[in-house]
Every structure is written in structure tokens, then in C-alpha cells.
Design a protein around this motif. Structure first.
Motif, mmCIF file in Angstrom:
data_model
loop_
_atom_site.group_PDB
_atom_site.id
_atom_site.type_symbol
_atom_site.label_atom_id
_atom_site.label_comp_id
_atom_site.label_asym_id
_atom_site.label_seq_id
_atom_site.Cartn_x
_atom_site.Cartn_y
_atom_site.Cartn_z
ATOM 1 N N ALA A 146 0.797 -1.225 0.000
ATOM 2 C CA ALA A 146 0.000 0.000 0.000
ATOM 3 C C ALA A 146 0.832 1.280 0.000
ATOM 4 N N PRO A 147 1.885 1.410 0.832
ATOM 5 C CA PRO A 147 2.646 2.664 0.819
ATOM 6 C C PRO A 147 3.259 2.973 -0.543
ATOM 7 N N ALA A 148 3.816 1.952 -1.204
ATOM 8 C CA ALA A 148 4.424 2.176 -2.516
ATOM 9 C C ALA A 148 3.364 2.553 -3.541
ATOM 10 N N ARG A 149 2.253 1.852 -3.533
ATOM 11 C CA ARG A 149 1.188 2.157 -4.496
ATOM 12 C C ARG A 149 0.636 3.564 -4.260
ATOM 13 N N ALA A 150 0.418 3.914 -3.018
ATOM 14 C CA ALA A 150 -0.124 5.235 -2.695
ATOM 15 C C ALA A 150 0.849 6.338 -3.110
ATOM 16 N N ALA A 151 2.149 6.120 -2.892
ATOM 17 C CA ALA A 151 3.139 7.126 -3.277
ATOM 18 C C ALA A 151 3.181 7.303 -4.794
ATOM 19 N N LEU A 152 3.041 6.211 -5.538
ATOM 20 C CA LEU A 152 3.035 6.300 -6.993
ATOM 21 C C LEU A 152 1.806 7.066 -7.481
ATOM 22 N N VAL A 153 0.658 6.783 -6.887
ATOM 23 C CA VAL A 153 -0.559 7.519 -7.246
ATOM 24 C C VAL A 153 -0.381 9.003 -6.939
ATOM 25 N N ALA A 154 0.183 9.304 -5.770
ATOM 26 C CA ALA A 154 0.388 10.697 -5.374
ATOM 27 C C ALA A 154 1.322 11.415 -6.343
ATOM 28 N N SER A 155 2.342 10.714 -6.826
ATOM 29 C CA SER A 155 3.278 11.350 -7.758
ATOM 30 C C SER A 155 2.571 11.742 -9.049
#
Length: 201
Positions: A146-155
Motif C-alpha cells: 500500500a505505501p508504494a502504491r499510494a506514493a506512486l498515485v500521489a506522484s
């Protein structure tokens, strides 16, 4: 004559004192680490006054960020069309909010985050605790990923905000919402549901 306790009574200045203390506490300790008691102590008020003026710690945090819209009203509907459509739903909602009067506040938050460390820390806390954490919960993402996916979405969302609303790069700046949904939604969807490579591997 009653002895003064040293705490500030309710007054027009009390709300601003609480906000100033809260900004410092959230920037130094993060949303999770800051407590209402610490914030009240910094403002020299009773903790009950913090709740009186702002309700909850979450509402106080949103007030320090001057966010005109409660993120829950938007994020809670992302999974409504199913996880498989979350990318396009997220882009559609994101652009709708930024195209509204509230978008000027979002632009100010990004500019502040780019110009000074305090602004960057506050923006990061807002993204993580009020946006990404809720998106993760809504979509039921694997906690390990989840943290990696969320950071990619945020980028991707941050890039869209920069190009459309701050730099105003054409044709993105004037593109219809559904064109952006068609172009960017699949990328967001890939970040949400496609297999991820091992980061750092």
C-alpha cells in the motif's frame, strides 16, 4: 480573589493561538505524534478549548492547512465503481475538485510545499494522513504494498496538479475532464492494481 492559572481564556485571539501551536506541533511531530494536550499547552489554553473551537484533532489539522473541503466527502466514493475503475474515478474526482474554487487552496498548498521546509512537512502529512491513508483503506490494498502504491498515485496526481493548475502546460491545462480521465486514468489504475516490481531489488 481567584488565583490565575496562567491559561488563556476563550477570546478572539485564542483560536489563532491554537492554530499556531497546532501548525508547529504537526510539523515537528506529524499528525499521529501530535496530541491535543501538547497543542493546548503550546497555546496556553485548556485542552477543552481546542475541542470547543475545532472539534477533533483531524478537524484542527484541516483548519491549519486551510482546506475548504473535507477529504472524506471525496475519497469515500472512490471505490464505489469497483477497484477496477478506481483510476478513472480518482482522476475524475481530483480534477472536479481542482477545477472548483477549492482548487486555488490546493495550488497554494503545493506552492508552500515547494518553497519552505515547514510547508513541505505539512503538505506531506496532509497527503499521507488525510488522502493516501484513506484511499488505501477504501481500496483494500495489500498493507505491504500500500505505501508504494499510494506514493506512486500521489506522484501522478501531484504532476497533474503542477502541469494543469500551476505551470498551465498545454494541452493539459485546458483539456476536458474526460480526456484527462482517458489519458491518465489507466496509469493510476496500473499503480493501484498491477503487480509491482520489488522496490530496491
Amino acid at each position: 480573589m481567584a488565583k490565575r492559572t496562567g491559561r488563556r481564556p476563550g477570546s478572539p485571539d485564542t483560536r489563532e493561538a491554537i492554530l499556531a501551536s497546532a501548525r508547529q506541533a504537526f510539523a515537528e511531530r506529524g499528525f499521529d505524534g501530535a496530541t491535543v494536550r501538547q497543542i493546548a499547552a503550546g497555546a496556553e489554553v485548556d485542552p477543552a478549548l481546542v475541542h470547543h473551537y475545532f472539534g477533533s484533532k483531524e478537524q484542527l489539522f484541516l483548519a491549519t492547512m486551510k482546506v475548504p473541503i473535507d477529504p472524506r466527502t471525496i475519497i469515500d466514493g472512490i471505490a464505489g465503481n469497483g477497484v477496477e475503475h478506481a483510476g478513472e474515478t480518482l482522476i475524475r474526482m481530483f480534477v472536479k475538485v481542482w477545477d472548483s474554487p477549492a482548487g486555488s487552496v490546493g495550488a497554494a498548498l503545493i506552492r508552500s510545499g515547494m518553497s519552505n521546509e515547514l510547508g513541505a512537512r505539512m503538505l506531506r502529512e496532509f497527503l499521507v494522513t488525510q488522502i493516501l491513508r484513506r484511499v488505501i483503506k477504501q481500496l483494500g490494498l495489500d498493507p505491504a504494498e500500500a505505501p508504494a502504491r499510494a506514493a506512486l498515485v500521489a506522484s501522478q496526481l501531484a504532476g497533474l496538479a503542477m502541469m494543469r493548475y500551476i505551470i498551465k502546460l498545454e494541452p493539459i491545462a485546458s483539456a476536458p475532464v474526460e480526456d484527462l480521465v482517458a489519458m491518465i486514468g489507466p496509469t493510476i489504475q496500473r499503480y493501484i492494481s498491477d503487480p509491482l516490481p520489488t522496490l530496491g531489488g
